[in-house]
Design a protein around this motif. Structure first.
Motif, PDB file in Angstrom:
ATOM      1  N   TYR A   1       3.097  65.230  49.934  1.00 16.81           N
ATOM      2  CA  TYR A   1       3.777  63.945  50.281  1.00 16.81           C
ATOM      3  C   TYR A   1       3.666  63.940  51.876  1.00 16.81           C
ATOM      4  O   TYR A   1       3.985  65.038  52.717  1.00 16.81           O
ATOM      5  CB  TYR A   1       5.184  63.959  49.943  1.00 16.81           C
ATOM      6  N   LYS A   2       3.343  62.792  52.462  1.00 16.32           N
ATOM      7  CA  LYS A   2       3.365  62.541  53.767  1.00 16.32           C
ATOM      8  C   LYS A   2       4.754  61.866  54.292  1.00 16.32           C
ATOM      9  O   LYS A   2       5.297  60.855  53.670  1.00 16.32           O
ATOM     10  CB  LYS A   2       2.243  61.500  54.200  1.00 16.32           C
ATOM     11  N   ILE A   3       5.216  62.582  55.169  1.00 11.61           N
ATOM     12  CA  ILE A   3       6.728  61.929  55.725  1.00 11.61           C
ATOM     13  C   ILE A   3       6.458  61.697  57.395  1.00 11.61           C
ATOM     14  O   ILE A   3       6.098  62.378  58.183  1.00 11.61           O
ATOM     15  CB  ILE A   3       7.646  63.318  55.588  1.00 11.61           C
ATOM     16  N   GLU A   4       7.027  60.377  57.445  1.00 11.50           N
ATOM     17  CA  GLU A   4       7.207  59.925  59.065  1.00 11.50           C
ATOM     18  C   GLU A   4       8.704  59.430  59.169  1.00 11.50           C
ATOM     19  O   GLU A   4       9.372  59.113  58.521  1.00 11.50           O
ATOM     20  CB  GLU A   4       6.297  58.449  58.685  1.00 11.50           C
ATOM     21  N   VAL A   5       8.949  60.176  60.458  1.00 11.78           N
ATOM     22  CA  VAL A   5      10.423  59.986  60.862  1.00 11.78           C
ATOM     23  C   VAL A   5      10.575  58.775  61.390  1.00 11.78           C
ATOM     24  O   VAL A   5       9.950  58.114  62.252  1.00 11.78           O
ATOM     25  CB  VAL A   5      10.708  61.222  61.879  1.00 11.78           C
ATOM     26  N   LEU A   6      11.439  58.021  60.572  1.00 11.39           N
ATOM     27  CA  LEU A   6      11.704  56.439  61.220  1.00 11.39           C
ATOM     28  C   LEU A   6      13.066  56.236  62.167  1.00 11.39           C
ATOM     29  O   LEU A   6      12.991  55.548  62.987  1.00 11.39           O
ATOM     30  CB  LEU A   6      12.099  55.626  60.002  1.00 11.39           C
ATOM     31  N   ASP A   7      13.948  57.056  61.976  1.00 13.41           N
ATOM     32  CA  ASP A   7      15.069  57.147  62.756  1.00 13.41           C
ATOM     33  C   ASP A   7      15.583  58.743  62.872  1.00 13.41           C
ATOM     34  O   ASP A   7      15.661  59.539  62.105  1.00 13.41           O
ATOM     35  CB  ASP A   7      15.972  56.418  62.348  1.00 13.41           C
ATOM     36  N   ALA A   8      16.104  59.270  63.930  1.00 14.62           N
ATOM     37  CA  ALA A   8      16.494  60.409  64.266  1.00 14.62           C
ATOM     38  C   ALA A   8      17.349  60.250  65.473  1.00 14.62           C
ATOM     39  O   ALA A   8      17.257  59.634  66.697  1.00 14.62           O
ATOM     40  CB  ALA A   8      15.382  61.569  64.509  1.00 14.62           C
ATOM     41  N   ASN A   9      18.337  61.118  65.642  1.00 14.90           N
ATOM     42  CA  ASN A   9      19.077  61.338  66.742  1.00 14.90           C
ATOM     43  C   ASN A   9      19.084  62.971  67.271  1.00 14.90           C
ATOM     44  O   ASN A   9      18.155  63.388  66.920  1.00 14.90           O
ATOM     45  CB  ASN A   9      20.816  61.113  66.474  1.00 14.90           C
ATOM     46  N   GLU A  10      20.065  63.105  68.282  1.00 12.30           N
ATOM     47  CA  GLU A  10      20.037  64.554  68.886  1.00 12.30           C
ATOM     48  C   GLU A  10      20.066  65.633  67.998  1.00 12.30           C
ATOM     49  O   GLU A  10      19.608  66.738  68.467  1.00 12.30           O
ATOM     50  CB  GLU A  10      20.977  64.572  70.177  1.00 12.30           C
ATOM     51  N   SER A  11      20.572  65.492  66.834  1.00 10.16           N
ATOM     52  CA  SER A  11      20.905  66.782  65.889  1.00 10.16           C
ATOM     53  C   SER A  11      20.402  66.679  64.699  1.00 10.16           C
ATOM     54  O   SER A  11      20.257  67.611  63.977  1.00 10.16           O
ATOM     55  CB  SER A  11      22.581  66.609  65.716  1.00 10.16           C
ATOM     56  N   MET A  12      19.993  65.508  64.268  1.00  9.48           N
ATOM     57  CA  MET A  12      19.319  65.349  62.873  1.00  9.48           C
ATOM     58  C   MET A  12      18.475  64.212  62.515  1.00  9.48           C
ATOM     59  O   MET A  12      18.406  63.320  63.430  1.00  9.48           O
ATOM     60  CB  MET A  12      20.369  65.331  62.044  1.00  9.48           C
ATOM     61  N   VAL A  13      17.558  64.142  61.597  1.00  5.40           N
ATOM     62  CA  VAL A  13      16.632  63.214  61.078  1.00  5.40           C
ATOM     63  C   VAL A  13      17.505  62.327  60.068  1.00  5.40           C
ATOM     64  O   VAL A  13      18.298  62.952  59.328  1.00  5.40           O
ATOM     65  CB  VAL A  13      15.576  63.384  60.392  1.00  5.40           C
ATOM     66  N   THR A  14      17.727  60.840  60.408  1.00  5.33           N
ATOM     67  CA  THR A  14      18.523  60.227  59.489  1.00  5.33           C
ATOM     68  C   THR A  14      17.565  59.202  58.704  1.00  5.33           C
ATOM     69  O   THR A  14      18.102  59.100  57.419  1.00  5.33           O
ATOM     70  CB  THR A  14      19.134  59.188  60.493  1.00  5.33           C
ATOM     71  N   THR A  15      16.408  58.934  58.886  1.00  3.39           N
ATOM     72  CA  THR A  15      15.771  57.994  57.819  1.00  3.39           C
ATOM     73  C   THR A  15      14.200  58.183  58.362  1.00  3.39           C
ATOM     74  O   THR A  15      13.460  58.554  59.215  1.00  3.39           O
ATOM     75  CB  THR A  15      15.765  56.592  58.317  1.00  3.39           C
ATOM     76  N   VAL A  16      13.767  58.452  57.047  1.00  2.92           N
ATOM     77  CA  VAL A  16      12.192  58.866  56.996  1.00  2.92           C
ATOM     78  C   VAL A  16      11.469  58.047  55.897  1.00  2.92           C
ATOM     79  O   VAL A  16      11.872  57.283  55.198  1.00  2.92           O
ATOM     80  CB  VAL A  16      11.880  60.344  56.398  1.00  2.92           C
ATOM     81  N   LYS A  17      10.074  57.914  56.141  1.00  2.00           N
ATOM     82  CA  LYS A  17       9.245  57.221  55.214  1.00  2.00           C
ATOM     83  C   LYS A  17       8.587  58.191  54.524  1.00  2.00           C
ATOM     84  O   LYS A  17       7.897  59.152  54.995  1.00  2.00           O
ATOM     85  CB  LYS A  17       8.367  56.220  55.752  1.00  2.00           C
ATOM     86  N   VAL A  18       8.747  58.404  53.075  1.00  2.00           N
ATOM     87  CA  VAL A  18       7.807  59.290  52.390  1.00  2.00           C
ATOM     88  C   VAL A  18       6.602  58.386  51.661  1.00  2.00           C
ATOM     89  O   VAL A  18       6.826  57.383  50.944  1.00  2.00           O
ATOM     90  CB  VAL A  18       8.716  59.811  51.040  1.00  2.00           C
ATOM     91  N   GLU A  19       5.686  59.078  51.531  1.00  2.00           N
ATOM     92  CA  GLU A  19       4.376  58.399  50.997  1.00  2.00           C
ATOM     93  C   GLU A  19       3.526  59.648  50.339  1.00  2.00           C
ATOM     94  O   GLU A  19       3.070  60.620  50.945  1.00  2.00           O
ATOM     95  CB  GLU A  19       3.543  57.778  52.075  1.00  2.00           C
ATOM     96  N   PRO A  20       3.435  59.674  48.952  1.00  2.00           N
ATOM     97  CA  PRO A  20       2.686  60.274  48.249  1.00  2.00           C
ATOM     98  C   PRO A  20       1.426  60.411  48.666  1.00  2.00           C
ATOM     99  O   PRO A  20       0.626  59.329  48.511  1.00  2.00           O
ATOM    100  CB  PRO A  20       2.883  60.145  46.835  1.00  2.00           C
ATOM    101  N   VAL A  21       0.760  61.666  48.746  1.00  2.00           N
ATOM    102  CA  VAL A  21      -0.716  61.826  49.331  1.00  2.00           C
ATOM    103  C   VAL A  21      -1.534  61.809  48.137  1.00  2.00           C
ATOM    104  O   VAL A  21      -1.379  62.577  47.100  1.00  2.00           O
ATOM    105  CB  VAL A  21      -0.997  62.995  50.036  1.00  2.00           C
ATOM    106  N   ALA A  22      -2.744  60.909  48.121  1.00  2.39           N
ATOM    107  CA  ALA A  22      -3.585  60.838  47.110  1.00  2.39           C
ATOM    108  C   ALA A  22      -4.335  62.269  46.838  1.00  2.39           C
ATOM    109  O   ALA A  22      -4.660  62.750  47.630  1.00  2.39           O
ATOM    110  CB  ALA A  22      -4.532  59.635  47.119  1.00  2.39           C
ATOM    111  N   LYS A  23      -4.264  62.792  45.545  1.00  2.05           N
ATOM    112  CA  LYS A  23      -5.047  64.091  45.314  1.00  2.05           C
ATOM    113  C   LYS A  23      -6.447  63.663  45.565  1.00  2.05           C
ATOM    114  O   LYS A  23      -7.185  62.771  44.906  1.00  2.05           O
ATOM    115  CB  LYS A  23      -4.686  64.537  44.079  1.00  2.05           C
TER     116      LYS A  23
END
Length: 422
Positions: free
Chosen positions: A400-422
């Motif tokens: 799975y490919k994960i892109e951080v869409l939103d984060a603050n000083e202490s944690m990641v709040t929102t990500v985009k998950v994209e399954p990687v083609a085998k």
């Protein structure tokens, strides 16, 4: 055998080959029987199953009887074939009879009957046990003598042949049996049974409501503000604390609060509310769910606070949470559904709230994120990157490919998950 006609010898040879096929097929059929089905049929009163089960209680004696019978008929068949060979082919008779009999026995008395017995063990073992029972009585002295010698040889290498093998199934073996049961057990029932076995692999931290998501009320708040929070609570039990959630007071049942509110005079001060507070039931972190289920039952509790080794509160676990691990989400629940935290995008990717529980996400989306480490997707991303990432940071975890869409000083709040083609 000089006085016996060639036709008579041929008939006798055919009968001996048939007997050899009987013993060969019986041996394979008896050893191929499903022991658990055999015991079930035996308990149901199936006569053939009872006979077969009795014979299999001492497999050394059963094998001894079958091999004695098989070897006797094969020896007699060899002798008759030799006589026939010499009569029909003269000096070449011995070689021809040996080769021919070997081929005939291999095809008609070994491979074919054993293959048939392996495919249909019950159809052969149950009726054939009718013959084996009296044969066991008839040849018992010979069987006993043969077993005496062979069993003593086995004891020299540390094997106790007097008892049958251990048929107990481990949890993993039972799980495999359930998964292979196919149409014999409805799919939903199989899933529930496997979930029960999986309880020992899941701990209370995996299913608890984490500390920061707890619905709790500070009793040091203004009385009217506290009562407003209590009356608007979406839960049937509310956690009360003083100033800090680690200084918990107890649980207040909404039924008790309703009773106070409906009696004459109503609720006039905090003291009336605090008198109805019930003691906290604590659960050590790391407790497997199968153990905690029994503890809830013995303590007659339905709710507990999960604490670490220092006594700090980590979250809340309920009996309902454990039962939902077995039967699935059987109520709408008071927590938001997993699907509300996962939004499918037009490009086929998924926007995910990073605070989501990984096990819930895997179950909802049929994904394979690792569950043996952090419990949330945020924790997994932070553990992988070893830092608080900036937005648009990309990391690949498994497939799975994960892109951080939103984060603050202490944690990641929102990500985009994209399954990687085998």
């Amino acid at each position: 055998m000089d006085d016996i006609s060639t036709a008579g010898l041929l008939i006798a040879l055919g009968l001996l080959i048939a007997l050899s096929a009987f013993f060969s097929s019986t041996e394979t059929a008896m050893m191929s029987l499903n022991r658990y089905r055999l015991r079930h049929l035996s308990q149901q009163g199936h006569r053939g199953a009872k006979r077969a089960n009795e014979l299999l209680e001492r497999p050394d004696r059963l094998i001894g009887l079958i091999l004695i019978g098989n070897n006797l008929v094969n020896i007699f068949a060899s002798a008759i074939a030799t006589v026939l060979g010499l009569r029909l082919f003269g000096d070449w008779g011995l070689a021809i009879s040996t080769g021919g009999l070997t081929l005939v026995i291999l095809i008609f008395a070994e491979v074919t009957p054993k293959t048939l017995a392996a495919l249909y063990p019950e159809k052969l073992a149950f009726p054939n046990s009718v013959v084996l029972k009296p044969l066991m009585t008839l040849f018992y002295p010979f069987v006993w003598l043969v077993n005496l010698v062979s069993n003593n040889l086995l004891k020299l290498v540390g094997v106790a042949p007097s008892t049958s093998g251990d048929d107990d199934l481990s949890a993993d073996e039972l799980r495999s049996v359930l998964n292979e049961a196919s149409a014999m057990i409805p799919r939903r029932h199989r899933e529930m049974l496997v979930s029960i076995l999986d309880l020992e692999k899941v701990t209370v931290e995996d299913i608890m409501v984490p500390r920061h998501d707890l619905y709790a009320i500070d009793i040091n708040d203004d009385f009217k503000a506290m009562m407003k929070q209590l009356t608007h609570s979406p839960h049937s039990k509310v956690l009360l604390y003083r100033d800090n959630i680690d200084d918990v007071v107890g649980f207040l049942h909404m039924s008790d609060l309703l009773r106070l509110m409906t009696r004459e005079g109503g609720i006039t001060d905090k003291a009336m509310v605090l008198r109805e507070v019930r003691e906290i039931y604590y659960v050590p972190e790391g407790t497997p769910l199968n153990v905690q289920l029994l503890k809830f039952q013995r303590a007659k509790e339905r709710l507990g606070l999960v604490v670490d080794e220092y006594g700090d509160i980590q979250g809340l676990v309920s009996l309902e949470d454990i039962l939902e691990e077995i039967v699935g989400d059987f109520t709408t629940g008071l927590q938001p559904a997993v699907s509300d935290e996962i939004n499918r995008q037009e490009d086929g990717s998924f926007e995910v709230d990073a605070s989501i529980n990984i096990r819930d996400m895997n179950r909802e989306m049929n994904w394979q994120f690792p569950t043996d480490g952090p419990k949330t997707l945020n924790g997994l991303v932070l553990e992988t990157l070893e830092e608080i990432p900036e937005t648009h940071t990309t990391v690949t975890i498994g497939q799975y490919k994960i892109e951080v869409l939103d984060a603050n000083e202490s944690m990641v709040t929102t990500v985009k998950v994209e399954p990687v083609a085998k």
